[in-house]
Design a protein around this motif. Structure first.
Motif, PDB file in Angstrom:
ATOM      1  N   GLU A 189      -8.122  -1.398  -3.980  1.00 23.73           N
ATOM      2  CA  GLU A 189      -7.504  -2.719  -3.984  1.00 23.73           C
ATOM      3  C   GLU A 189      -8.179  -3.546  -5.081  1.00 23.73           C
ATOM      4  O   GLU A 189      -9.400  -3.693  -5.088  1.00 23.73           O
ATOM      5  CB  GLU A 189      -7.686  -3.407  -2.632  1.00 23.73           C
TER       6      GLU A 189
ATOM      7  N   VAL B 272       0.815  -1.205   0.000  1.00 19.21           N
ATOM      8  CA  VAL B 272       0.000   0.000   0.000  1.00 19.21           C
ATOM      9  C   VAL B 272       0.856   1.265   0.000  1.00 19.21           C
ATOM     10  O   VAL B 272       0.559   2.235  -0.698  1.00 19.21           O
ATOM     11  CB  VAL B 272      -0.954  -0.008   1.217  1.00 19.21           C
TER      12      VAL B 272
ATOM     13  N   TYR C 216      -2.590  -2.257  -5.422  1.00 22.96           N
ATOM     14  CA  TYR C 216      -3.118  -1.070  -4.762  1.00 22.96           C
ATOM     15  C   TYR C 216      -2.829   0.189  -5.564  1.00 22.96           C
ATOM     16  O   TYR C 216      -1.776   0.315  -6.214  1.00 22.96           O
ATOM     17  CB  TYR C 216      -2.529  -0.940  -3.349  1.00 22.96           C
TER      18      TYR C 216
ATOM     19  N   ALA D  23       1.801   2.616  -3.435  1.00 25.16           N
ATOM     20  CA  ALA D  23       0.743   2.675  -4.447  1.00 25.16           C
ATOM     21  C   ALA D  23       0.816   3.970  -5.253  1.00 25.16           C
ATOM     22  O   ALA D  23       0.993   5.059  -4.690  1.00 25.16           O
ATOM     23  CB  ALA D  23      -0.622   2.558  -3.777  1.00 25.16           C
TER      24      ALA D  23
ATOM     25  N   TYR E  25      -7.346   4.016  -0.711  1.00 22.77           N
ATOM     26  CA  TYR E  25      -6.678   3.143  -1.676  1.00 22.77           C
ATOM     27  C   TYR E  25      -7.691   2.214  -2.349  1.00 22.77           C
ATOM     28  O   TYR E  25      -8.601   1.698  -1.691  1.00 22.77           O
ATOM     29  CB  TYR E  25      -5.612   2.285  -0.979  1.00 22.77           C
TER      30      TYR E  25
END
Length: 615
Positions: A347, A244, A266, A247, A345
């Motif tokens: 996913e 993450v 991510y 990202a 974020y």
């Protein structure tokens, strides 16, 4: 992808959300008024004077096939016509001029059928076969934007190389020119067949043999129909990360990525205060007639892995189309289970039974501005009733992806054909205050070929609404009419209504998808006789002013990470805790926020589960 394609894609993704002030209507982009463009290239070399066993010459047969094709041209495709070999003879003295003899009889534009018939009738075969030069000329004549194709009809090999046809096709593909060349070999020998097959293969097109006049006349309309029906992922290339913290930041736009199977990737996004984020992932698989169960999952998380929203899309066969998952979320939502302060974020994870270790995805990121003041009309309660539109049927070819969805001009009756194990996508512009309703009718095809026909409607974010906007019926060659699909009048406040009206909360393109399954008794078969279908489309209701939007700033770069709020608690859980300790709160909770305690209890499961995601 060229700069012009990137600009077009960015505009497509943002069309429903880039709004300043309060517009009287959200007009469709002018450059999306047509589906795509095709240049037909007809061989008029001296070899086309060869006699046919059934009478007449090859040129006579080609003209008859072109006349049939012209009569079946649709209203939503730009069409052009070129010929080569008709301006000189085929003597050695004429070769230099003959190898440059490519003429444009009809520039690409709305099909003028009377003019096209007259131009075809006047063609006289005489000279050389400069296929390579003709392909270069045809590509130059096509517009720069939108899906494009060349359909080449030839009875022999190039007699002028260089440039060799296959080299030209390879150069077009290498230059990232977004077009496919489809080739028809009319009574060709093996050498010509190999050359034409190479031309098609280098550009992602199809090659077909036409051994006689009847085959050519049947083939041309169907090949032209499919020429623009392909799925080519589009968008700015990005690389999602498995951690993450690394990202990439995605501004509003459309993106593509190659994602490994069963591996979460991510992407960081930012939803400004008061705005609404609309996020969609589309997983694209290679076409295959056999069953392949596949799914894609999209989740929106905050920095502490709390779940803002999630959705899963799935498919079993190619005709189901690419699986799509969409999430919409606003920091102003009082029932949000994730921290409005962010960061946030996306996913993405996919899985299927295919052998591929990675597949392409498309990611759409759009932001809808905050509403300031009047939200507009109150939410609707149901879809509008469908009535069959009046008027004659018009031919309209569908596209093979949301990016190449075929625009329909509004109310009308549109006719198309579809292969078994395929799908086709159209789009209709629906403005504020308007409603869309339609019905699909299917007829023809070989009797006894049991299959399933499906239609579904998707909103501007390409999200699915299977419960209310999805219809299916069995089809075995007899005529069948599916139940109609209807939206309510489109108002911003519909998002506050129930599931029947919530998807119709944005003005913009609405996507009609038509699907035809394989023949269930023999899924790998390719029947010669294809069903015809009619889309009866109604766009009703007067345009009204949209909501009053306030200005919104979208950062060009990822904003600084806010201070950690690991102890932040969703307001709904706070209210639920109060209700548990004070029975007097319980009725307020249930009546005022619709059972937040139950929602909160579910969210707690997600909070625990997402703690294990990798940073």
């Amino acid at each position: 992808m060229g700069a012009r394609r990137k600009a077009c894609v960015a505009m497509l993704a943002a069309v429903a959300v880039i709004t300043i002030g309060r517009p009287s209507a959200a007009q469709p982009p002018a450059e999306e008024a047509v589906f795509g463009s095709i240049m037909f290239v007809l061989d008029a070399s001296n070899s086309m004077t060869a006699p046919m066993d059934e009478g007449g010459t090859r040129m006579d047969a080609a003209k008859a096939a072109m006349d049939t094709l012209i009569d079946k041209l649709p209203v939503n495709v730009g069409v052009g016509l070129q010929v080569y070999g008709s301006g000189t003879g085929d003597s050695a003295a004429e070769k230099e001029a003959g190898c440059q003899d490519v003429r444009t009889l009809q520039e690409v534009g709305p099909p003028d059928k009377d003019a096209l018939h007259a131009q075809v009738a006047d063609v006289q075969p005489r000279g050389y076969t400069p296929i390579g030069t003709a392909l270069t000329s045809a590509a130059d004549e096509l517009p720069e934007d939108g899906p494009r194709a060349i359909v080449l009809i030839s009875d022999g090999i190039d007699t002028c190389a260089p440039p060799a046809p296959c080299d030209v096709a390879r150069d077009l593909d290498g230059a990232a020119v977004d077009l496919a060349v489809h080739a028809v070999g009319f009574q060709v020998d093996e050498e010509a067949r190999d050359e034409l097959d190479c031309v098609a293969g280098e550009t992602g097109g199809e090659y077909h043999d036409a051994p006689d006049a009847d085959a050519l006349e049947d083939l041309l309309p169907e090949l032209a129909n499919r020429a623009l029906r392909y799925y080519d992922v589009e968008g700015e290339r990005v690389s999602g990360t498995e951690q993450v913290a690394e990202a990439p930041y995605l501004k509003p736009g459309q993106y593509t990525d190659s994602v490994a199977k069963n591996t979460a990737h991510y992407y960081r996004v930012h939803v400004p205060e008061g705005a609404t984020g609309h996020f969609t992932v589309i997983h694209v698989m290679s076409k295959d007639k056999k069953r392949t169960d596949s799914r894609v999952r999209l989740r929106l998380l905050d920095g502490e892995r709390r779940l803002c929203g999630e959705n899963t899309g799935s498919r079993e066969y190619n005709y189901d189309g690419p699986e799509t998952a969409s999430v919409s979320w606003s920091p102003a939502d009082p029932l949000t289970m994730c921290d409005p302060a962010g960061p946030h974020y996306l996913e993405v994870e996919w899985d299927n039974e295919a052998d591929s270790a990675s597949d392409n995805i498309e990611l759409l990121v759009s932001l809808e501005k905050p509403v300031e003041g009047d939200q507009g009309h109150a939410p609707q309660t149901r879809g509008v009733p469908f009535t069959t539109p009046r008027g004659e049927q018009e031919i309209a070819w569908g596209g093979g992806s949301f990016n190449t969805a075929a625009p329909l001009p509004g109310t009308g009756r549109y006719v198309d054909k579809l292969n078994y194990s395929e799908y086709s996508i159209y789009k209709v512009w629906v403005d504020w205050g308007q409603a869309l309703s339609y019905q699909l009718r299917v007829s023809g095809g070989e009797q006894g070929n049991d299959a399933t026909v499906v239609t579904e409607l998707r909103g501007p974010a390409r999200e699915t609404s299977r419960e209310h906007w999805w219809r299916s019926a069995e089809h075995n060659g007899d005529s069948v009419a599916l139940d109609s699909v209807s939206t309510p009048r489109v108002f911003h406040a519909n998002r506050n209504g129930d599931d029947r009206v919530r998807p119709a909360a944005q003005a913009g393109w609405y996507y009609i998808v038509v699907k035809l399954s394989p023949v269930w008794s023999d899924p790998s078969s390719s029947p010669d006789e294809l069903p015809t279908y009619e889309l009866a489309v109604n766009v009703t209701g007067g345009r009204v002013a949209g909501p009053e939007y306030r200005e919104m700033t979208v950062p060009e770069e990822a904003p600084p990470l806010p201070a950690s709020r690991a102890n932040w608690t969703p307001p709904a859980l706070v209210a639920a805790a109060r209700a548990a300790s004070d029975p007097g709160w319980a009725w307020w909770i249930v009546g005022g926020i619709g059972g937040a305690a139950l929602i909160g209890g579910t969210a707690l499961v997600f909070v625990v589960r997402h703690r294990g995601l990798r940073r």
